[in-house]
Design a protein around this motif. Structure first.
Motif, mmCIF file in Angstrom:
data_model
loop_
_atom_site.group_PDB
_atom_site.id
_atom_site.type_symbol
_atom_site.label_atom_id
_atom_site.label_comp_id
_atom_site.label_asym_id
_atom_site.label_seq_id
_atom_site.Cartn_x
_atom_site.Cartn_y
_atom_site.Cartn_z
ATOM 1 N N SER A 48 0.169 35.398 48.857
ATOM 2 C CA SER A 48 0.341 36.847 48.996
ATOM 3 C C SER A 48 1.532 37.338 48.183
ATOM 4 O O SER A 48 1.463 38.401 47.554
ATOM 5 N N MET A 49 2.626 36.571 48.176
ATOM 6 C CA MET A 49 3.782 36.976 47.377
ATOM 7 C C MET A 49 3.471 36.887 45.879
ATOM 8 O O MET A 49 3.872 37.758 45.095
ATOM 9 N N LEU A 60 1.356 32.807 52.829
ATOM 10 C CA LEU A 60 2.697 33.226 52.428
ATOM 11 C C LEU A 60 2.882 33.162 50.915
ATOM 12 O O LEU A 60 3.271 34.147 50.281
ATOM 13 N N TYR A 93 7.347 44.585 50.257
ATOM 14 C CA TYR A 93 6.264 43.615 50.473
ATOM 15 C C TYR A 93 5.969 43.432 51.952
ATOM 16 O O TYR A 93 4.814 43.557 52.386
ATOM 17 N N TYR A 94 6.989 43.119 52.767
ATOM 18 C CA TYR A 94 6.681 42.726 54.144
ATOM 19 C C TYR A 94 6.732 43.884 55.138
ATOM 20 O O TYR A 94 6.215 43.764 56.250
ATOM 21 N N LYS A 95 7.324 45.022 54.752
ATOM 22 C CA LYS A 95 7.346 46.158 55.672
ATOM 23 C C LYS A 95 6.246 47.176 55.396
ATOM 24 O O LYS A 95 5.750 47.822 56.324
ATOM 25 N N PHE A 151 11.446 43.025 48.276
ATOM 26 C CA PHE A 151 10.912 42.187 49.342
ATOM 27 C C PHE A 151 10.592 43.009 50.592
ATOM 28 O O PHE A 151 9.606 42.746 51.284
ATOM 29 N N GLN A 152 11.392 44.011 50.886
ATOM 30 C CA GLN A 152 11.116 44.875 52.031
ATOM 31 C C GLN A 152 9.856 45.697 51.814
ATOM 32 O O GLN A 152 9.117 45.967 52.761
ATOM 33 N N LEU A 180 2.447 44.348 53.548
ATOM 34 C CA LEU A 180 1.915 43.282 54.396
ATOM 35 C C LEU A 180 1.132 43.804 55.606
ATOM 36 O O LEU A 180 0.069 43.259 55.918
#
Length: 273
Positions: free
Chosen positions: A87-88, A84, A181-183, A178-179, A186
């Motif tokens: 990766s960020m 976590l 990144y994780y949508k 952030f979206q 990621l």
């Protein structure tokens, strides 16, 4: 004819290396079914009978279930936090250009150059003042801090191979940073995540040094500390030791088998670009 001979030589060499790598594991599993006397008499032979009596003994004598749960808890939490946080951090370093970008990346890379074990005395004093000695949280903090550098290095190189057009398209569709990144990013990171998870999981699971320093009670011990109880001052119960080693290695073997494809893709990503 020459090409076929070359292929034959390659397969022979690969088979030899495979045998050298697999045979110790096979010998460990086979020895776990032997008695102590049988191991001494025929260390390289097959067991005369297959009985799980040794496994029952080691499970009860060493309290293997407690050690297994402690190792599982520390490993899962540590690896999850490593993935976590790193990766960020790598996403920010690879996707955004700012003044201290290179210096911050070099700061992370210092962790690959400086071994944390050299700072064990300050680390112990720090954990002592925080009241974390003899707790599993001390191990988690040390593992996360020590393995973030490698994870950032892997993720940063992987992010650089992804086109930035993906980010721009996602922002046009209304995604914030952030979206993105994780949508968007990621889900594409599975090979890199598998690489980091397997490498760090093996290191954390098999580590003996930090539990020996920070853990004082047997109830909070990990599997490597539990295996230490099988070494007597004058004698060693080799049959129980091989059972414990077999049980402790099974999760790592299963994890690699399930994630081997993603692991190989992560190790070779960018090699043919």
């Amino acid at each position: 004819m020459v090409l076929r001979l070359q292929q034959t030589i390659k397969y022979v060499i690969l088979s030899l290396f495979a045998f050298v790598s697999i045979y110790p594991v096979f010998l460990m599993i086979a020895s776990s079914f032997k008695s102590k006397l049988e191991i001494m008499a025929s260390p390289l032979g097959l067991p005369t009978s297959f009985s799980f009596e040794n496994y029952v003994k080691v499970w009860n004598k060493v309290h293997f279930a407690d050690y297994f749960l402690n190792s599982l808890y520390v490993s899962i939490i540590s690896v999850a936090l490593i993935v976590l946080v790193s990766s960020m951090a790598a996403f920010y370093l690879a996707r955004y250009a700012f003044r201290w970008n290179g210096a911050l990346l070099f700061f992370f890379m210092l962790g690959l150059m400086l071994p944390m074990k050299l700072a064990i005395s300050p680390l112990y004093m720090m954990m002592l003042k925080l009241g974390l000695v003899n707790t599993l949280n001390a191990l988690i903090i040390v593992y996360v801090a020590g393995h973030i550098s490698f994870a950032v290095f892997v993720f940063f190189g992987f992010f650089r191979t992804l086109p930035k057009d993906l980010d721009q398209s996602a922002r046009i569709d209304g995604c914030n940073d952030f979206q993105v990144y994780y949508k968007i990013v990621l889900p594409l990171m599975r090979p890199a995540i598998a690489t980091v998870c397997i490498v760090d999981l093996i290191k954390v699971w098999n580590d003996f040094f930090y539990p020996l320093i920070f853990i004082k009670s047997s109830e909070l011990g990990t599997i490597p500390l539990g295996m230490l109880t099988l070494f007597g001052e004058n004698d060693t119960e080799w049959n129980l030791l091989f059972c414990g080693l077999t049980l402790s290695s099974l999760p790592m073997i299963l994890a690699f088998l399930f994630a081997s494809k993603q692991f190989i893709e992560g190790m070779t990503s960018g090699a043919i670009k």
